[in-house]
Scaffold this motif. Structure first.
Motif, mmCIF file in Angstrom:
data_model
loop_
_atom_site.group_PDB
_atom_site.id
_atom_site.type_symbol
_atom_site.label_atom_id
_atom_site.label_comp_id
_atom_site.label_asym_id
_atom_site.label_seq_id
_atom_site.Cartn_x
_atom_site.Cartn_y
_atom_site.Cartn_z
ATOM 1 N N ASP A 147 2.913 0.155 15.071
ATOM 2 C CA ASP A 147 4.111 0.722 14.450
ATOM 3 C C ASP A 147 5.306 0.619 15.391
ATOM 4 O O ASP A 147 6.398 0.208 14.987
ATOM 5 C CB ASP A 147 3.876 2.188 14.083
ATOM 6 N N ARG A 299 4.558 0.788 6.861
ATOM 7 C CA ARG A 299 3.128 0.474 6.864
ATOM 8 C C ARG A 299 2.606 0.442 5.430
ATOM 9 O O ARG A 299 3.007 1.239 4.593
ATOM 10 C CB ARG A 299 2.367 1.519 7.700
ATOM 11 N N ILE A 313 1.941 -3.670 8.808
ATOM 12 C CA ILE A 313 3.268 -3.072 8.917
ATOM 13 C C ILE A 313 4.260 -4.184 9.187
ATOM 14 O O ILE A 313 3.946 -5.174 9.857
ATOM 15 C CB ILE A 313 3.336 -1.990 10.024
#
Length: 387
Positions: A147, A299, A313
């Motif tokens: 992320d 995501r 993601i």
């Protein structure tokens, strides 16, 4: 009668609402910016893919991409007699490539893309129905580090093309639904709650949440600059089912802060509009002086709700918006070559960085001709002279 040719030309130039021609030098400027973004992605290990503009409808709109059905133009394939759709977003196409053509490729799989999309209608913030998308997808890992990598890459890519005042607004669109489900707020009750949160309406929120109004008000209040917003969110007694979402957000904010302490990051834990099908940390990209978002990411799973889908993601940058966030096209050194200039001489000038424009006729006033053709210089006796 004299107006007829003019009217005919005007009719040919008329384009459908939301579509436009991009003229010099803006078209070249856009191409350069797209190239610089892709180069930045490549430097971070993302390899480019190029999906087709049109696909069979059932493939293009499968899984979570079904949400794009009302924005998709359909056409009939005269060869197969099957319905096809013109892509309105490139992310589902890249997910399809990862799940099919590249299903045996090593994970983590890092892919980048650039292309035009077409939508049935524009939005209040983006009137254009055709615009460019440039982005990346990181497929395989379901970790906070993935992320953070995506968020940091989005920021560095925008900085690489000259965007100023870049900021990231993070959200976790699964947080509020998880809390609501744990409190048995479903159906119409949840719809009213969602509407109140979307409109930041405290009175409507109190009515919709009932005995849970304080909890949802606290979640709504945990917005603002990170990491202070994360601390406020940490102080809220959330149901256990929502703890994973809060913990992931906390980890991602910490990783971003360590890597880029000066990056402006804000938190909005109730933002969900446009992220309905995201499954974890998501974000919106902004830049100083530009109305609306420069891009967004989040995501998801490559197979939508399918259990065989992979965690992924990514983000998409909108080229029409990013062009408004960066300096415009810079003047180039453009030299007029008199008629009959030797080709080798012209090649040598181009190798030195000149943009050459070959005259097609001999002229009495070469300076005036050079200016007429938008040149900054005129070649005299083998030397470019400034006008």
């Amino acid at each position: 009668m004299s107006d007829t040719p003019t009217k005919a030309l005007a009719a040919k130039a008329l384009l459908p609402t939301g579509l436009r021609d991009l003229l010099p030098p803006d078209a070249e400027h856009e191409a350069q910016i797209v190239g610089r973004l892709l180069k930045e992605f490549h430097r971070h290990g993302y390899e480019r893919v190029k999906p087709p503009l049109v696909e069979f409808e059932e493939g293009l709109l499968s899984g979570s991409a079904a949400a794009l059905a009302n924005q998709t133009f359909r056409i009939m394939d005269p060869v197969s007699q099957r319905m096809m759709g013109v892509r309105s977003d490139m992310t589902p196409q890249v997910a399809r490539i990862a799940a099919t053509r590249l299903r045996k490729a090593a994970r983590p799989l890092r892919l980048s893309y650039a292309g035009q999309v077409l939508r049935v209608k524009g939005s209040s913030l983006r009137q254009e129905r055709q615009f460019g998308q440039v982005g990346v997808e990181l497929i395989g890992p379901d970790r906070a580090e993935a992320d953070a990598e995506i968020v940091l890459l989005a920021a560095s890519a925008l900085a690489a093309v000259g965007a100023k005042g870049v900021s990231i607004d993070l959200t976790v669109p699964t947080l509020v639904p998880a809390v609501a489900q744990a409190l048995n707020l479903t159906g119409d009750d949840y719809a009213r709650l969602r509407s109140a949160l979307d409109h930041r309406d405290a009175k409507a929120l109190a009515e919709a949440a009932g005995p849970h109004a304080d909890l949802f008000s606290a979640i709504l209040g945990a917005s603002g600059p990170a990491p202070a917003a994360v601390e406020r969110l940490a102080a809220i007694a959330l149901p256990p089912v929502a703890e994973a979402a809060r913990q992931r957000l906390t980890e991602v904010v910490a990783l971003i802060g360590q890597a880029a302490p000066h990056l402006a990051v804000t938190i909005d834990p109730v933002e969900m509009r446009g992220f309905e099908y995201q499954t974890g940390v998501s974000f919106t990209l902004f830049a100083r002086g530009v109305r609306g978002e420069v891009g967004r990411g989040g995501r998801y799973r490559t197979g939508g709700d399918s259990p065989v889908g992979e965690p992924a993601i990514g983000f998409t940058i909108f080229t029409d918006t990013v062009l408004r966030a960066i300096p415009g096209p810079q003047p180039v050194r453009r030299v007029l070559l008199p008629l009959g200039t030797d080709y080798a001489e012209a090649s040598a000038l181009r190798a030195q960085g000149w943009h050459t424009v070959a005259a097609m006729d001999a002229c009495d006033d070469p300076v005036a001709e050079a200016k007429r053709l938008g040149c900054s210089h005129l070649l005299r006796q083998g030397v470019p002279e400034a006008l």
